[in-house]
Design a protein around this motif. Structure first.
Motif, PDB file in Angstrom:
ATOM      1  N   ILE A  77     -20.389 -11.930 -11.372  1.00  0.00           N
ATOM      2  CA  ILE A  77     -21.252 -11.580 -12.502  1.00  0.00           C
ATOM      3  C   ILE A  77     -22.652 -12.148 -12.264  1.00  0.00           C
ATOM      4  O   ILE A  77     -22.816 -13.354 -12.034  1.00  0.00           O
ATOM      5  CB  ILE A  77     -20.680 -12.112 -13.821  1.00  0.00           C
ATOM      6  N   ILE A  78     -23.652 -11.263 -12.316  1.00  0.00           N
ATOM      7  CA  ILE A  78     -25.040 -11.641 -12.046  1.00  0.00           C
ATOM      8  C   ILE A  78     -25.778 -11.800 -13.371  1.00  0.00           C
ATOM      9  O   ILE A  78     -25.672 -10.952 -14.260  1.00  0.00           O
ATOM     10  CB  ILE A  78     -25.744 -10.556 -11.197  1.00  0.00           C
ATOM     11  N   GLU A  79     -26.529 -12.887 -13.478  1.00  0.00           N
ATOM     12  CA  GLU A  79     -27.372 -13.129 -14.646  1.00  0.00           C
ATOM     13  C   GLU A  79     -28.829 -13.166 -14.192  1.00  0.00           C
ATOM     14  O   GLU A  79     -29.202 -13.981 -13.342  1.00  0.00           O
ATOM     15  CB  GLU A  79     -27.006 -14.458 -15.318  1.00  0.00           C
ATOM     16  N   ALA A  80     -29.657 -12.267 -14.743  1.00  0.00           N
ATOM     17  CA  ALA A  80     -31.082 -12.237 -14.412  1.00  0.00           C
ATOM     18  C   ALA A  80     -31.796 -13.287 -15.250  1.00  0.00           C
ATOM     19  O   ALA A  80     -31.768 -13.240 -16.477  1.00  0.00           O
ATOM     20  CB  ALA A  80     -31.651 -10.855 -14.689  1.00  0.00           C
ATOM     21  N   VAL A  81     -32.450 -14.245 -14.579  1.00  0.00           N
ATOM     22  CA  VAL A  81     -33.066 -15.371 -15.284  1.00  0.00           C
ATOM     23  C   VAL A  81     -34.575 -15.481 -15.053  1.00  0.00           C
ATOM     24  O   VAL A  81     -35.246 -16.280 -15.701  1.00  0.00           O
ATOM     25  CB  VAL A  81     -32.384 -16.697 -14.882  1.00  0.00           C
ATOM     26  N   GLY A  82     -35.123 -14.700 -14.126  1.00  0.00           N
ATOM     27  CA  GLY A  82     -36.558 -14.768 -13.860  1.00  0.00           C
ATOM     28  C   GLY A  82     -37.013 -13.570 -13.051  1.00  0.00           C
ATOM     29  O   GLY A  82     -36.215 -12.937 -12.356  1.00  0.00           O
ATOM     30  N   LEU A  83     -38.289 -13.236 -13.156  1.00  0.00           N
ATOM     31  CA  LEU A  83     -38.810 -12.072 -12.453  1.00  0.00           C
ATOM     32  C   LEU A  83     -38.858 -12.315 -10.950  1.00  0.00           C
ATOM     33  O   LEU A  83     -39.133 -13.423 -10.497  1.00  0.00           O
ATOM     34  CB  LEU A  83     -40.208 -11.734 -12.959  1.00  0.00           C
ATOM     35  N   GLY A  84     -38.570 -11.270 -10.177  1.00  0.00           N
ATOM     36  CA  GLY A  84     -38.626 -11.377  -8.725  1.00  0.00           C
ATOM     37  C   GLY A  84     -37.455 -10.684  -8.060  1.00  0.00           C
ATOM     38  O   GLY A  84     -36.794  -9.827  -8.650  1.00  0.00           O
ATOM     39  N   THR A  85     -37.178 -11.066  -6.826  1.00  0.00           N
ATOM     40  CA  THR A  85     -36.117 -10.455  -6.030  1.00  0.00           C
ATOM     41  C   THR A  85     -35.255 -11.536  -5.398  1.00  0.00           C
ATOM     42  O   THR A  85     -35.770 -12.562  -4.936  1.00  0.00           O
ATOM     43  CB  THR A  85     -36.708  -9.559  -4.926  1.00  0.00           C
ATOM     44  N   THR A  86     -33.959 -11.312  -5.385  1.00  0.00           N
ATOM     45  CA  THR A  86     -33.028 -12.216  -4.725  1.00  0.00           C
ATOM     46  C   THR A  86     -31.955 -11.397  -4.025  1.00  0.00           C
ATOM     47  O   THR A  86     -31.763 -10.219  -4.333  1.00  0.00           O
ATOM     48  CB  THR A  86     -32.372 -13.191  -5.721  1.00  0.00           C
ATOM     49  N   THR A  87     -31.263 -12.025  -3.074  1.00  0.00           N
ATOM     50  CA  THR A  87     -30.173 -11.361  -2.363  1.00  0.00           C
ATOM     51  C   THR A  87     -28.863 -12.061  -2.687  1.00  0.00           C
ATOM     52  O   THR A  87     -28.743 -13.287  -2.493  1.00  0.00           O
ATOM     53  CB  THR A  87     -30.411 -11.381  -0.844  1.00  0.00           C
ATOM     54  N   ILE A  88     -27.917 -11.302  -3.197  1.00  0.00           N
ATOM     55  CA  ILE A  88     -26.586 -11.818  -3.478  1.00  0.00           C
ATOM     56  C   ILE A  88     -25.709 -11.583  -2.247  1.00  0.00           C
ATOM     57  O   ILE A  88     -25.648 -10.462  -1.735  1.00  0.00           O
ATOM     58  CB  ILE A  88     -25.956 -11.133  -4.702  1.00  0.00           C
ATOM     59  N   THR A  89     -25.050 -12.642  -1.774  1.00  0.00           N
ATOM     60  CA  THR A  89     -24.186 -12.543  -0.599  1.00  0.00           C
ATOM     61  C   THR A  89     -22.772 -12.955  -0.978  1.00  0.00           C
ATOM     62  O   THR A  89     -22.580 -13.931  -1.723  1.00  0.00           O
ATOM     63  CB  THR A  89     -24.690 -13.456   0.539  1.00  0.00           C
ATOM     64  N   VAL A  90     -21.791 -12.219  -0.488  1.00  0.00           N
ATOM     65  CA  VAL A  90     -20.391 -12.574  -0.708  1.00  0.00           C
ATOM     66  C   VAL A  90     -19.682 -12.619   0.639  1.00  0.00           C
ATOM     67  O   VAL A  90     -19.863 -11.749   1.490  1.00  0.00           O
ATOM     68  CB  VAL A  90     -19.689 -11.587  -1.666  1.00  0.00           C
ATOM     69  N   THR A  91     -18.903 -13.691   0.836  1.00  0.00           N
ATOM     70  CA  THR A  91     -18.124 -13.854   2.064  1.00  0.00           C
ATOM     71  C   THR A  91     -16.759 -14.433   1.704  1.00  0.00           C
ATOM     72  O   THR A  91     -16.437 -14.591   0.511  1.00  0.00           O
ATOM     73  CB  THR A  91     -18.864 -14.739   3.082  1.00  0.00           C
ATOM     74  N   LEU A  92     -15.942 -14.774   2.712  1.00  0.00           N
ATOM     75  CA  LEU A  92     -14.614 -15.334   2.480  1.00  0.00           C
ATOM     76  C   LEU A  92     -14.616 -16.835   2.742  1.00  0.00           C
ATOM     77  O   LEU A  92     -15.270 -17.323   3.664  1.00  0.00           O
ATOM     78  CB  LEU A  92     -13.581 -14.664   3.386  1.00  0.00           C
ATOM     79  N   ASN A  93     -13.846 -17.553   1.940  1.00  0.00           N
ATOM     80  CA  ASN A  93     -13.682 -18.991   2.117  1.00  0.00           C
ATOM     81  C   ASN A  93     -12.511 -19.225   3.073  1.00  0.00           C
ATOM     82  O   ASN A  93     -11.392 -19.516   2.651  1.00  0.00           O
ATOM     83  CB  ASN A  93     -13.439 -19.658   0.770  1.00  0.00           C
ATOM     84  N   THR A  94     -12.757 -19.094   4.356  1.00  0.00           N
ATOM     85  CA  THR A  94     -11.700 -19.232   5.362  1.00  0.00           C
ATOM     86  C   THR A  94     -11.729 -20.629   5.966  1.00  0.00           C
ATOM     87  O   THR A  94     -12.796 -21.226   6.128  1.00  0.00           O
ATOM     88  CB  THR A  94     -11.880 -18.195   6.478  1.00  0.00           C
TER      89      THR A  94
END
Length: 387
Positions: A77-94
């Protein structure tokens, strides 16, 4: 002797099989997200869904490259908290050095947090027909009106519409600052000699901006659109950097040449500017016959001017001036245009569900919106950004 050799051989083979465990083949995992890019208004939220192939029991790990713009939790779940751009990354906890895990291909989503909600407050404040008609040759016809059959002809007249921050007073003109629409609207006019000659014929469904079905659609103006982003960017670049009137005029010609149809432009203190803020892809404007209140339905494509990384929709680079204010430094090339799609209406839901019957043309007062001192159809414009 032979028996001893045979049993010795069996023993060796047994030792070989006991000492060799089967080799584990590592598994490669690929993660995909439900979206590669999201645009959120500041304060909004959204959810990303990750799919792991092949299915894995390992937990997902989510991170944001810029938590001051948007955060992400363990559920995506993404919450927008400020103006601009960000990159969300998802990986595995191996586990580290787990022989059962080969490679893990993470997934990313670019999240743009914008100030688009500012545009939610737009509301139309008024409209009217201005100037004198320009009759269109070859459109003569006889219409059945409430006063009987009349010889009529289509003619273009200027339809103006403005937001609630602008005020029009008959005889005085416009005041205030806001967004202003100016289009040529084809309207039927009574040409037959007699008491009604010169009256225009009103349409009970109002005036429209829409995609044209034919070259001339009565009571419908052409929808606005951008035809060439390269020309649009070159036009702006030329106007911003022009050092002579000739250079500015050439750049302005490029700028205006890439637009067709209806656009909202800026009015400041009653003065119109040439710069376009939004394409009008659809509009229906009329007066409620019972309440005489203004009713409208609009679909606009705003050139993003509410976010600091955009200049009239174009990606730009900004810098701080001596007073700490952000100012335009340059446009990003190749040009990248962003439009913000918004819809506005004040038509009650029951009216939208049950549209009016087929329009009935009826005579209305001559110069209904003009009074004794009509506003000229052509207004002066100013140059806003000439250096």
């Amino acid at each position: 002797m032979k028996k001893s050799l045979f049993f010795a051989l069996i023993a060796c083979v047994a030792l070989v099989f006991v000492g060799c465990e089967p080799k584990v083949q590592p598994t490669d995992y690929i993660i995909k997200l439900s979206a590669a890019e999201l645009t959120l208004e500041n304060g909004a939220s959204d959810k990303l869904t990750a799919v792991v192939t092949p299915t894995s029991t390992y937990t997902l790990v989510w991170t944001s490259s810029n938590p001051e713009v948007a955060t992400v939790n363990a559920s995506g779940i993404i919450e927008a908290v400020g103006l601009g751009t960000t990159t969300i990354t998802v990986t595995l906890n191996t586990p580290a050095e787990d022989p059962a895990v080969g490679s893990v291909t993470p997934a990313t989503c670019v999240v743009n947090v914008t100030n688009d909600a500012v545009l939610n407050n737009f509301a139309l404040g008024g409209y009217g027909l201005f100037g004198n008609p320009s009759l269109i040759a070859g459109t003569d016809t006889v219409l059945e009106l409430s006063v009987g059959p009349m010889q009529c002809q289509l003619g273009y007249i200027s339809l103006y519409a403005w937001d609630e921050n602008i005020v029009f007073v008959s005889g005085s003109g416009f005041s205030g600052s806001g967004h202003f629409l100016m289009v040529d609207m084809p309207v039927y006019w009574i040409t037959e000699e007699g008491a009604y000659q010169g009256y225009y014929i009103g349409n009970s469904e109002g005036f429209f901006v829409d995609t044209l079905v034919s070259d001339i659609d009565p009571y419908v103006a052409e929808a606005g659109q951008m035809t060439d982003v390269q020309m649009y960017g070159d036009g702006w670049k030329g106007m911003l950097n022009a050092e002579t009137d000739e250079e500015f005029a050439a750049a302005k010609e490029l700028y205006e040449g890439c637009h067709t149809g209806a656009q909202f432009i800026e009015m400041s203190e009653g003065q119109l500017y040439i710069y376009k803020y939004a394409n009008v892809s659809f509009a229906n404007i009329y007066d409620d016959e019972e309440t005489e209140e203004l009713r409208y339905s609009l679909k606009l494509e705003w050139y993003d001017y509410v976010n600091t990384d955009r200049f009239y929709g174009l990606a730009c680079i900004t810098e701080e001036d001596e007073e700490g204010n952000l100012v335009l430094a340059s446009l990003v090339e190749p040009y990248d245009l962003r439009v913000i799609h918004k819809e506005y209406t004040n038509i009650p839901a029951e009216e939208e569900e049950e549209p009016a019957e087929t329009s009935v043309l009826k005579p209305m007062k001559k110069n209904l919106y003009l009074g004794q001192n009509p506003v000229p159809a052509t207004m002066d414009t100013k140059i806003m950004y000439k250096k």
